[in-house]
Design a protein around this motif. Structure first.
Motif, short mmCIF file in Angstrom:
data_model
loop_
_atom_site.label_atom_id
_atom_site.label_comp_id
_atom_site.label_asym_id
_atom_site.label_seq_id
_atom_site.Cartn_x
_atom_site.Cartn_y
_atom_site.Cartn_z
N ARG A 26 0.82 -1.20 0.00
CA ARG A 26 0.00 0.00 0.00
C ARG A 26 0.86 1.26 0.00
O ARG A 26 0.55 2.26 -0.62
N LEU A 27 1.99 1.19 0.74
CA LEU A 27 2.88 2.35 0.85
C LEU A 27 3.95 2.35 -0.26
O LEU A 27 4.80 3.23 -0.29
N HIS A 28 3.89 1.34 -1.15
CA HIS A 28 4.89 1.17 -2.22
C HIS A 28 6.30 1.08 -1.64
O HIS A 28 7.26 1.65 -2.21
N LEU A 29 6.43 0.40 -0.49
CA LEU A 29 7.75 0.26 0.14
C LEU A 29 8.41 -1.03 -0.30
O LEU A 29 7.77 -2.08 -0.30
N PRO A 30 9.69 -0.98 -0.68
CA PRO A 30 10.39 -2.22 -0.98
C PRO A 30 10.56 -3.03 0.32
O PRO A 30 10.65 -2.43 1.40
N PRO A 31 10.62 -4.37 0.22
CA PRO A 31 10.70 -5.21 1.43
C PRO A 31 11.85 -4.84 2.35
O PRO A 31 11.74 -4.99 3.56
N GLU A 32 12.96 -4.32 1.78
CA GLU A 32 14.12 -4.02 2.64
C GLU A 32 13.89 -2.79 3.52
O GLU A 32 14.71 -2.49 4.38
N LYS A 33 12.76 -2.09 3.34
CA LYS A 33 12.45 -0.96 4.24
C LYS A 33 11.46 -1.36 5.34
O LYS A 33 10.95 -0.50 6.05
N ILE A 34 11.14 -2.64 5.40
CA ILE A 34 10.17 -3.12 6.41
C ILE A 34 10.91 -3.98 7.42
O ILE A 34 11.62 -4.92 7.05
N VAL A 35 10.78 -3.63 8.70
CA VAL A 35 11.45 -4.40 9.75
C VAL A 35 10.57 -5.60 10.10
O VAL A 35 9.42 -5.43 10.54
N LEU A 36 11.10 -6.78 9.89
CA LEU A 36 10.34 -8.04 10.10
C LEU A 36 10.96 -8.85 11.23
O LEU A 36 12.16 -9.16 11.18
N THR A 37 10.15 -9.22 12.19
CA THR A 37 10.63 -10.12 13.26
C THR A 37 9.66 -11.27 13.46
O THR A 37 9.94 -12.17 14.26
N VAL A 38 8.52 -11.22 12.76
CA VAL A 38 7.46 -12.20 13.00
C VAL A 38 7.96 -13.63 12.82
O VAL A 38 7.51 -14.55 13.50
N ASP A 39 8.92 -13.82 11.92
CA ASP A 39 9.45 -15.17 11.67
C ASP A 39 10.11 -15.75 12.92
O ASP A 39 9.99 -16.93 13.20
N ARG A 40 10.78 -14.91 13.71
CA ARG A 40 11.52 -15.39 14.87
C ARG A 40 10.81 -15.16 16.20
O ARG A 40 11.02 -15.87 17.17
N HIS A 41 9.98 -14.10 16.27
CA HIS A 41 9.33 -13.75 17.55
C HIS A 41 7.87 -14.17 17.60
O HIS A 41 7.29 -14.18 18.68
N ALA A 42 7.24 -14.44 16.45
CA ALA A 42 5.78 -14.60 16.34
C ALA A 42 5.10 -13.31 16.79
O ALA A 42 5.73 -12.25 16.77
N ASN A 43 3.84 -13.40 17.19
CA ASN A 43 3.10 -12.21 17.61
C ASN A 43 3.30 -12.03 19.12
O ASN A 43 2.77 -12.81 19.90
N THR A 44 4.07 -11.01 19.50
CA THR A 44 4.29 -10.76 20.93
C THR A 44 3.42 -9.61 21.42
O THR A 44 3.75 -8.94 22.40
N SER A 45 2.31 -9.36 20.72
CA SER A 45 1.31 -8.37 21.14
C SER A 45 1.99 -7.01 21.37
O SER A 45 2.69 -6.52 20.48
N ALA A 46 1.84 -6.40 22.55
CA ALA A 46 2.36 -5.05 22.79
C ALA A 46 3.88 -4.97 22.67
O ALA A 46 4.44 -3.88 22.54
N ALA A 47 4.56 -6.11 22.72
CA ALA A 47 6.03 -6.08 22.68
C ALA A 47 6.58 -6.08 21.26
O ALA A 47 7.77 -5.83 21.04
N SER A 48 5.74 -6.36 20.26
CA SER A 48 6.31 -6.64 18.94
C SER A 48 6.98 -5.42 18.31
O SER A 48 8.05 -5.55 17.72
#
Ligand code: UT7
Length: 325
Positions: free
Chosen positions: A265-287
């Protein structure tokens, strides 16, 4: 015009040492690594040890943020801690962190907005700092979500993890422009009509037990995409920027597919998105603070970068924050 801005001094994080893989979960419930990875992007999650409480995780994250900023705990005036899994019904887990840090002054309280909790806590702390009611604030997102999961419900138990992240803010003068360093805007929303799609079936006033997470995943997903777009558009509109101005999208980490749709939606390339879901899963307020600490710690987020955060969770609650790092 000179105005007060909440500038980032530092951040920190803490993850419990125990890692639970998808394969391990597949031994407990009818699921598979392939299903979890394809539908969510999650490969593993950290789970708190027995006796390791939300306040313990928070304290470690707070200490790490203070070290990172070079600030003494005695300089902190305010702790706002976002959590859905407090140590006790009362007092606020934030006050345990305050005591743990050796603080003898200031104020500390909790915020409950589930997965949007960190964005809510950041907005509250920012408002305290901008009106001058505090100068230095610790904003913490921390969860032991594993304690409110039904480990026999494959619809929910594969999705969540435990952890904590903290951000240290200090009020400083700015001229009010979008090049100022600090929190540029926060936008918060809620709609209580969606209670039944994501809630915990317990609590001190209803069952007297902590209860377990219940979620209509597909419905939450459908709403998340629309509501996160609303929150992101509000941030972009108010600050007169476009997606091209954003250096980092630091989203709540619930599902890789939701994160990708926001990036598109923001036309952002993947390298501008910080991803941790693979290693942390959904940590709710901590994510979000966990992701911030990771990306600032490894040098991706640099002073002056424009960082957009967004989150959506139970309530429903949702919101965004735009920060010039
Ligand atoms: O952070 C707070 C906000 N929360 C979220 O944003 C979560 C939003 N929702 C989601 O991330 C996704 O909806 C889920 C990951 C929860 C589910 O993915 P989905 O693609 O929406 O799957 P679904 O719920 O439509 O279920 C598809 C199938 C179902 O089987 P049938 O009815 O098609 O036979 C489920 O029973 O997948 C089944 N299923 C599973 N299969 C293997 C559900 N959970 C599992 C599982 N392993 N763990």
């Amino acid at each position: 015009m000179t105005i007060l801005r909440s500038q980032v001094l530092g951040c920190g994080a803490y993850l419990p040492s125990r890692i639970v893989t998808n394969a391990e979960l597949a031994e407990r419930v009818e699921t598979s690594d392939a299903w979890i990875t394809q539908r969510t992007g999650i490969r593993q999650r950290h789970i708190a040890a027995e006796g390791e409480l939300t306040s313990d995780l928070s304290l470690r994250a707070a200490e790490s943020a203070l070290r990172n900023a070079g600030i003494e705990a005695g300089e902190v005036d305010l702790i706002v801690l976002a959590t859905t899994t407090p140590d006790e019904t009362f007092p606020a887990t934030a006050t345990r962190v305050q005591a743990g840090l050796g603080m003898t002054r200031g104020m500390a309280f909790d915020i409950q907005a589930v997965c949007s909790g960190f964005v809510y806590a950041l907005a509250v702390a920012d408002n305290f700092l901008r009106v001058g009611q505090a100068r230095t604030a610790l904003v913490i997102g921390a969860e032991t979500f594993s304690r409110i999961l039904n480990w026999e419900d494959r619809n929910t138990c594969v999705l969540f993890g435990d952890g904590a992240g903290a951000l240290l803010l200090r009020a400083a003068a700015g001229d009010g422009g979008s090049h100022d360093r600090g929190v540029l805007s926060t936008h918060l929303f809620s709609d209580g009509r969606h209670h039944d799609q994501l809630y915990v079936d317990g609590g001190p006033s209803s069952t007297g037990t902590a209860g377990h997470v219940r979620m209509e995943g597909r419905e939450v997903f459908r709403h998340a995409v629309v509501k996160l777009a609303e929150a992101v558009d509000a941030a972009i509109g108010q600050n007169g920027i476009t997606g091209a101005d954003i250096d980092w999208l630091v989203p709540h980490q619930a599902n890789r597919r939701i994160i990708d749709s926001m990036g598109n939606r923001l036309h952002l390339p993947p390298e501008k998105i910080v991803l941790t879901v693979d290693r942390h899963a959904n940590t709710s307020a901590a994510s979000i603070p966990l992701a911030l600490a990771e990306a600032a710690g490894d040098g991706r987020i640099q002073p002056g970068h424009l960082v957009l955060m967004e989150a959506m969770g139970g309530g429903f609650t949702w919101g965004s924050a735009l920060v010039r790092w």
